[in-house]
Design an enzyme around this catalytic site. Structure first.
Site, PDB file in Angstrom:
ATOM      1  N   HIS A 124       1.017  -1.073  -0.350  1.00  0.00           N
ATOM      2  CA  HIS A 124       0.009   0.449  -0.012  1.00  0.00           C
ATOM      3  C   HIS A 124       0.379   1.206   0.124  1.00  0.00           C
ATOM      4  O   HIS A 124       2.000   1.428   1.071  1.00  0.00           O
ATOM      5  CB  HIS A 124      -0.854   0.183   0.996  1.00  0.00           C
ATOM      6  CG  HIS A 124      -2.059  -1.556   1.196  1.00  0.00           C
ATOM      7  ND1 HIS A 124      -1.683  -2.114   1.450  1.00  0.00           N
ATOM      8  CD2 HIS A 124      -2.772  -0.973   0.872  1.00  0.00           C
ATOM      9  CE1 HIS A 124      -2.444  -3.146   1.429  1.00  0.00           C
ATOM     10  NE2 HIS A 124      -3.485  -2.340   1.100  1.00  0.00           N
ATOM     11  N   LYS A 149      -1.244  -8.190  -3.803  1.00  0.00           N
ATOM     12  CA  LYS A 149      -2.262  -6.787  -3.581  1.00  0.00           C
ATOM     13  C   LYS A 149      -1.670  -5.096  -4.070  1.00  0.00           C
ATOM     14  O   LYS A 149       0.395  -5.298  -2.988  1.00  0.00           O
ATOM     15  CB  LYS A 149      -3.033  -6.725  -2.089  1.00  0.00           C
ATOM     16  CG  LYS A 149      -4.136  -5.696  -2.500  1.00  0.00           C
ATOM     17  CD  LYS A 149      -4.540  -5.631  -1.187  1.00  0.00           C
ATOM     18  CE  LYS A 149      -5.226  -4.679  -0.850  1.00  0.00           C
ATOM     19  NZ  LYS A 149      -6.379  -3.887   0.338  1.00  0.00           N
ATOM     20  N   LYS A 296     -12.736  20.395 -24.068  1.00  0.00           N
ATOM     21  CA  LYS A 296     -13.837  20.330 -25.060  1.00  0.00           C
ATOM     22  C   LYS A 296     -12.693  21.481 -26.635  1.00  0.00           C
ATOM     23  O   LYS A 296     -12.878  20.698 -28.058  1.00  0.00           O
ATOM     24  CB  LYS A 296     -14.928  21.079 -25.081  1.00  0.00           C
ATOM     25  CG  LYS A 296     -16.349  20.653 -24.289  1.00  0.00           C
ATOM     26  CD  LYS A 296     -17.657  20.929 -24.038  1.00  0.00           C
ATOM     27  CE  LYS A 296     -18.459  20.239 -23.054  1.00  0.00           C
ATOM     28  NZ  LYS A 296     -19.941  20.446 -23.753  1.00  0.00           N
ATOM     29  N   ASP A 332     -23.961  18.696 -28.519  1.00  0.00           N
ATOM     30  CA  ASP A 332     -24.073  19.874 -27.631  1.00  0.00           C
ATOM     31  C   ASP A 332     -25.291  20.342 -28.272  1.00  0.00           C
ATOM     32  O   ASP A 332     -25.778  21.000 -27.673  1.00  0.00           O
ATOM     33  CB  ASP A 332     -22.819  20.687 -27.522  1.00  0.00           C
ATOM     34  CG  ASP A 332     -22.176  20.070 -26.373  1.00  0.00           C
ATOM     35  OD1 ASP A 332     -22.580  19.005 -25.078  1.00  0.00           O
ATOM     36  OD2 ASP A 332     -20.673  20.776 -25.519  1.00  0.00           O
TER      37      ASP A 332
END
Length: 500
Positions: A124, A149, A296, A332
Site C-alpha cells: 500500500h 495486492k 472540449k 452539444d
C-alpha cells in the site's frame, strides 16, 4: 459471451465498536462474496466478540492486522503485532493479508500459524503510484503467495489508467490491483474488468477503509460489477471537475435497461494530462467518452479526425475509439437546440449565448444552422468575436452587450458561473423579463440564475434537458446505432426521471 472467473467483491469490516462492526456485516452479508476483518480498526472488541463477528458472517473472510505506515491503525511494535496475529490463528480465515515488506521471520510465523489460509502479500502506498509497477510486482513475487495486492494513491487519472493497463497485462499473475483517492475511484470498478481477483466495496458511504472506496450497493446495482465480462465495453466522462455530474447514474441505468454489456465511469482529467490520458484510455480499450469543461477545445488538436458538427464549431464533447483511431464529435449543439425547440422554434428568433467556450461555440453554430440570429456575450470580447465568427453572428463583452440595448427571444447560459456556489450576478443583469432562459449547468436544483429568471417571468429550461438530448446522440455514436434500433429516448427519459 465470454466470461472469465469474475472478481470477488469484498467488504472491509472496520467498525470502531462491536455493534458497529456487526451492523456492517449484517448489512452486507447476503450480497458480498467475502469480508475483510480489519482487526487493527476494531476498538474495545474482545476476542470472544471477534469470534462472534466471524460466526455472523456466513462467508469466507480475509484476516488483516494492518500497520500504520500502510494505512492501518495498529500502533504497536512489530513484535506486538505478530503476537496479535498468532492469538487469532483459531479463527480459520480463508485468506491472510500481510504486507510484502515484513521480515522473513514474521512471514514464516504467519505461514506456520495459518497453514490453511491463502496468503495475500500486499503493498500500500498512500502517497503515489510509482512509474514501474511491473518491477514492484517482480520484487513481491520473490516470496510465494496465493495473491499479490497493490494499492496506490492516484495523483492523477493517468496513474489510474496506468494501473489498469498494468493489471490487464498481468491478469494471470494472481493480482489484486487498484488506485486509491478521487482520481483512482474509477479503477475500483474497472479493476474487475481488467482481471483483479478481488475488488473492495464499503458497506456504506461513510464507512470506507481507504479513500475512493465505493459503496457495495452502487457496485452491484449501479455499475453491475458481477455481470461484467471480458467483452464489456467501457464508456465514461472526462473533465475537471466531474464529481457533480449524474451521468454515471443515468447512463448506467440506460445500459441496464437496454441490456447492453457495458459500463460508464467518471474520470477526472486535467488539461495538462489530457494527451497522455487519451493514449492510455485507447490502450486500455475504452470505447467512448463524454467530454465536459475544460477539455472540449483542447481535444480538437488531439483527435485523429473531427466528425460532423465538431468540424464547424471547433470543440469536441464526444470521443469514439474505433479501430485504432480517436474520432471527435460534438452533440452539444443539437442537444441544446432540440431541448430549446420543445418550447419555441428558433428560426427567425434572436438568441443570445453567454460564454465562448466549447459548448457555446457548438450551440451557436447549430442555432445559426436552424435559422436563428445569434449573438455571443463573454467577459473577453475577443473570444466572443472569435466564437461568433464561426456561427456568422456577433460578439460582445458584457458591457458592450448592455450598451447595445438589444432585445432577444432566448438566452442560453454556457459559462461555469452558478456552479458550486459561484456568483452569477454578472449574467443575471442580462436577463430580460418574460423571455426564455436555458442554463446548461447540470444541477439537481435550480441555479441562482434560473431562480432569478423565474422571478422575472421567464420560461426556464435546466441543464438536464440538454444533457439528455446530447447523451442520446452520444450513445448512438458509441453503439453505432444509426438505424435507431435502440429505444434510447424512453430509456433516458426514465433514467433522468428517477434522479433524486
Amino acid at each position: 459471451m465470454k466470461r472469465s472467473a469474475r472478481s470477488l467483491i469484498c467488504v472491509p469490516v472496520i467498525g470502531r465498536s462491536f455493534p458497529e462492526a456487526l451492523e456492517q456485516i449484517v448489512e452486507t452479508r447476503n450480497e458480498t462474496d467475502l469480508f475483510e476483518l480489519r482487526i487493527d480498526c476494531l476498538r474495545g472488541v474482545s476476542d470472544e466478540q471477534v469470534k462472534e463477528l466471524v460466526s455472523s458472517m456466513g462467508k469466507p473472510f480475509i484476516l488483516c492486522v494492518r500497520r500504520q505506515d500502510e494505512g492501518g491503525d495498529f500502533a504497536g511494535t512489530e513484535a506486538e503485532r505478530l503476537k496479535r496475529w498468532v492469538a487469532l490463528s483459531a479463527l480459520n480465515p480463508a485468506y491472510v493479508d500481510v504486507e510484502s515488506s515484513v521480515e522473513d521471520s514474521f512471514l514464516e510465523t504467519i505461514r506456520h500459524h495459518f497453514p490453511n489460509a491463502a496468503l495475500i502479500l500486499s503493498h500500500h502506498d498512500f502517497r503515489q503510484t510509482i512509474p514501474n509497477l511491473p518491477e514492484l510486482l517482480r520484487r513481491m513475487q520473490s516470496r510465494k503467495a496465493a495473491l499479490y495486492k497493490i494499492a496506490t494513491m492516484a495523483n492523477s487519472s493517468l496513474d489510474g489508467l496506468r494501473m489498469l493497463q498494468f493489471l490487464k497485462s498481468h491478469r494471470h499473475a494472481g493480482l489484486i490491483a487498484l488506485c486509491m483517492g478521487p482520481c483512482g475511484e474509477f479503477t475500483r470498478v474497472l479493476a474487475a474488468l481488467a482481471g483483479s481477483r478481488i475488488v473492495y466495496a464499503c458497506s456504506s458511504a461513510g464507512k470506507r477503509s481507504a479513500p475512493g472506496q465505493i459503496p457495495l450497493r452502487q457496485m452491484l446495482d449501479g455499475y453491475r460489477v458481477p455481470q461484467m465480462t471480458e467483452a464489456t465495453r467501457v464508456f465514461g466522462l472526462i473533465g475537471d471537475p466531474v464529481t457533480k455530474s449524474p451521468s454515471d447514474i443515468t447512463h448506467n441505468s440506460v445500459i441496464e435497461k437496454l441490456a447492453l454489456d457495458a459500463v460508464y465511469v467518471k474520470i477526472p482529467v486535467r488539461k495538462e494530462e489530457l494527451s497522455l490520458c487519451l493514449r492510455a484510455a485507447a490502450s486500455f480499450g475504452i470505447q467512448g467518452l463524454s467530454v465536459t469543461m475544460p477539455l472540449k477545445e483542447e481535444l480538437v488538436k488531439l483527435v485523429d479526425s473531427l466528425e460532423g458538427d465538431a468540424k464547424d464549431c471547433g470543440a469536441v464533447n464526444t470521443l469514439h475509439f474505433n479501430e485504432g483511431r480517436i474520432l471527435g464529435y460534438n452533440t452539444d449543439g443539437r442537444g441544446a437546440l432540440d431541448a430549446l425547440e420543445e418550447w419555441m422554434p428558433v428560426r427567425g428568433k434572436r438568441l443570445v449565448i453567454v460564454g465562448a467556450g466549447g459548448s457555446a461555440r457548438a450551440i451557436a453554430c447549430e442555432a445559426s444552422r436552424r435559422g436563428a440570429e445569434v449573438s455571443l456575450v463573454n467577459r473577453t470580447e475577443s473570444k466572443a468575436l472569435e466564437a461568433a465568427n464561426l456561427a456568422g453572428g456577433r460578439g460582445y463583452s458584457f458591457d458592450g452587450w448592455k450598451l447595445s440595448r438589444q432585445s432577444y427571444d432566448a438566452m442560453i447560459h454556457c459559462t461555469p458561473l452558478g456552479m458550486f456556489g459561484m456568483d452569477s450576478s454578472l449574467v443575471e443583469e442580462l436577463i430580460d423579463e418574460g423571455k426564455c432562459l436555458m442554463d446548461i449547468v447540470v444541477s439537481k436544483e435550480e441555479t441562482a440564475l434560473m431562480k432569478q429568471a423565474r422571478l422575472r417571468g421567464c420560461q426556464v429550461i435546466g441543464g438536464y434537458a440538454m444533457l439528455k438530448k446530447q447523451a442520446i446522440s452520444q450513445f448512438r455514436i458509441w453503439t453505432e446505432d444509426s438505424h435507431r434500433k435502440l429505444n434510447l429516448e424512453d430509456a433516458f427519459e426514465i433514467a433522468f426521471g428517477a434522479l433524486p
